[in-house]
Enzyme design. Structure first.
Site, mmCIF file in Angstrom:
data_model
loop_
_atom_site.group_PDB
_atom_site.id
_atom_site.type_symbol
_atom_site.label_atom_id
_atom_site.label_comp_id
_atom_site.label_asym_id
_atom_site.label_seq_id
_atom_site.Cartn_x
_atom_site.Cartn_y
_atom_site.Cartn_z
ATOM 1 C CG ASP A 193 -0.287 -0.210 2.517
ATOM 2 O OD1 ASP A 193 0.877 -0.664 2.531
ATOM 3 O OD2 ASP A 193 -0.926 0.059 3.557
ATOM 4 C CD GLU A 283 6.234 -1.286 12.656
ATOM 5 O OE1 GLU A 283 6.274 -0.965 11.452
ATOM 6 O OE2 GLU A 283 5.511 -0.716 13.503
#
Length: 333
Positions: A193, A283
Site C-alpha cells: 500500500d 514490526e
C-alpha cells in the site's frame, strides 16, 4: 627400542600438527562460507575514467546525522553519489528480490506499486518481484523492463489483519529457503500500500538494512511504540532502543534477511503458544531483533514516508510513501 618408539610417536604428532595448521591457513574458505547462499565479492571497484564531483569530509548537510553510534551509514539525499554507486554495482551484476503481500482488498494497491517500481526501484538492475496474494487472477499485468520479472504465490486469506501481518516472516523465510538461495544477492520486503516517488537504488544496499519510521524519528525512545510487556520476546525496556524501524520496508543480503525472518517467526510463534501477541506483530519483533543485531545500513524516512504527513524540512525527497487509505474499508477486522 623404547627411545625409538617415543621418537616415532612424537614425530607422528608433529606431522599431524603441521598438516592441521597448514590446512587451516591454506584452506580457510570452507570453514566460513555458507554453502546455501551466494558469496558476493565485497570489493567496491569503480569504473576507470568515471568522473564525478569531489567528495568532502568537512562540508555536508548540517541538518541531519548521517552515521549511527555503531558507524553504520544513515542514507539521506545528498550523502551519496548515485552515478558512482551504480557504476560499482553494475559491474557486480547483482540481483534483487522483492517481496510484497497483497492479501484481500490490498490487491487494489498492486498496480501503482508495480508501475512506480518500474520507474524508480533499482532501475537498470535485475529485479524479481514476488507477490503473495489470495487473488492471483487479479494481479495486474504491468510491462517490465528486460531483466525484471514477477512471480505470484498463492496464500490463504485471514479474518484478522494481524494474522496476515504475522505470517509474513514465515513466508519470507520459506521463499528464501525454497526458491531464492543460491540465485539472489539481496532482498527487500516492502508494503504494497505504498508508491515510489523517487530513486531507490544501490545506495540502499547493505548486509542488514533498516528503514527509520517517519512517525517517530524526532521522538524520544520512550515514546516509541515498542512491545512493553516483559513476557513477550519482543519486549523493549524504556531505556532501550536506537530508532523505531518500519516493518513495511527492510532488507539486505539474503542470508541476513533469512536469519531475521527465521528469528522473528520463532519468537512470534513462541509468544503465541503463551497467548501473547506483540503490539505491532512482526514490526515489534523486527525492532527487538535490530536492537540486538544492529543494521549495517539505515535508510532515512525518505525511504518510507506517509502521504498524509506534511514534509519536514530535512526531507528533501520522498522516495517511497504509504498512500492515504481507510483501513476500515480494506482490513477484514
Amino acid at each position: 627400542m623404547m627411545i625409538n618408539l617415543k621418537f616415532v610417536i612424537l614425530l607422528f604428532l608433529l606431522v599431524v600438527l603441521v598438516l592441521g595448521v597448514a590446512y587451516v591457513y591454506l584452506n580457510p574458505l570452507p570453514r566460513f562460507v555458507n554453502k546455501h547462499f551466494k558469496s558476493r565479492d565485497s570489493h567496491l571497484v569503480a569504473t576507470d575514467g568515471l568522473q564525478y564531483q569531489q567528495p568532502s569530509i568537512t562540508h555536508g548537510r548540517p541538518d541531519i546525522v548521517s552515521v549511527t553510534p555503531w558507524l553504520a551509514p544513515i542514507v539521506w539525499e545528498g550523502t551519496f553519489n548515485p552515478v558512482l554507486l551504480d557504476s560499482v554495482y553494475q559491474k557486480k551484476n547483482i540481483s534483487i528480490a522483492v517481496t510484497v503481500f497483497a492479501v484481500g482488498k490490498y490487491i487494489m494497491f498492486m498496480k501503482d506499486f508495480l508501475e512506480t517500481a518500474e520507474q524508480h526501484f533499482f532501475v537498470g538492475f535485475r529485479v524479481h518481484v514476488h507477490v503473495f496474494t489470495d487473488r492471483p487472477n487479479e494481479v495486474p499485468k504491468v510491462k517490465m523492463a528486460d531483466g525484471r520479472k514477477l512471480s505470484v504465490h498463492s496464500v490463504p486469506n485471514s479474518k484478522r489483519w494481524q494474522e496476515i501481518s504475522a505470517r509474513r516472516m514465515e513466508m519470507i523465510q520459506k521463499l528464501i529457503e525454497e526458491k531464492l538461495k543460491g540465485d539472489v544477492d539481496y532482498i527487500f520486503c516492502l508494503d504494497v500500500d505504498s508508491k515510489f516517488h523517487g530513486r531507490w537504488g544501490t545506495e540502499s544496499l547493505g548486509e542488514l538494512v533498516a528503514v527509520i519510521h517517519p512517525g517517530y524519528y524526532r521522538d524520544h525512545r520512550g515514546r516509541f511504540p515498542y512491545e512493553r510487556r516483559s513476557a513477550s520476546r519482543a519486549y523493549m525496556a524504556p531505556d532501550e532502543g536506537d530508532f523505531y524501524y518500519c516493518g513495511g520496508a527492510f532488507g539486505g543480503l539474503l542470508k541476513e534477511v533469512h536469519q531475521l525472518a527465521q528469528t522473528c517467526r520463532k519468537n512470534f510463534e513462541d509468544d503465541a503458544k503463551e497467548g501473547i501477541e506483540a503490539a505491532w506483530q512482526e514490526e515489534s519483533h523486527l525492532n527487538r531483533y535490530m536492537w540486538i543485531n544492529k543494521p549495517s545500513k539505515v535508510l532515512s524516512p525518505e525511504y518510507l514516508w506517509q502521504d498524509f504527513k506534511p514534509r519536514n524540512p530535512e526531507i528533501l525527497i520522498i522516495r517511497f510513501s504509504g498512500v492515504v487509505k481507510n483501513y476500515n474499508d480494506i482490513r477484514p477486522n
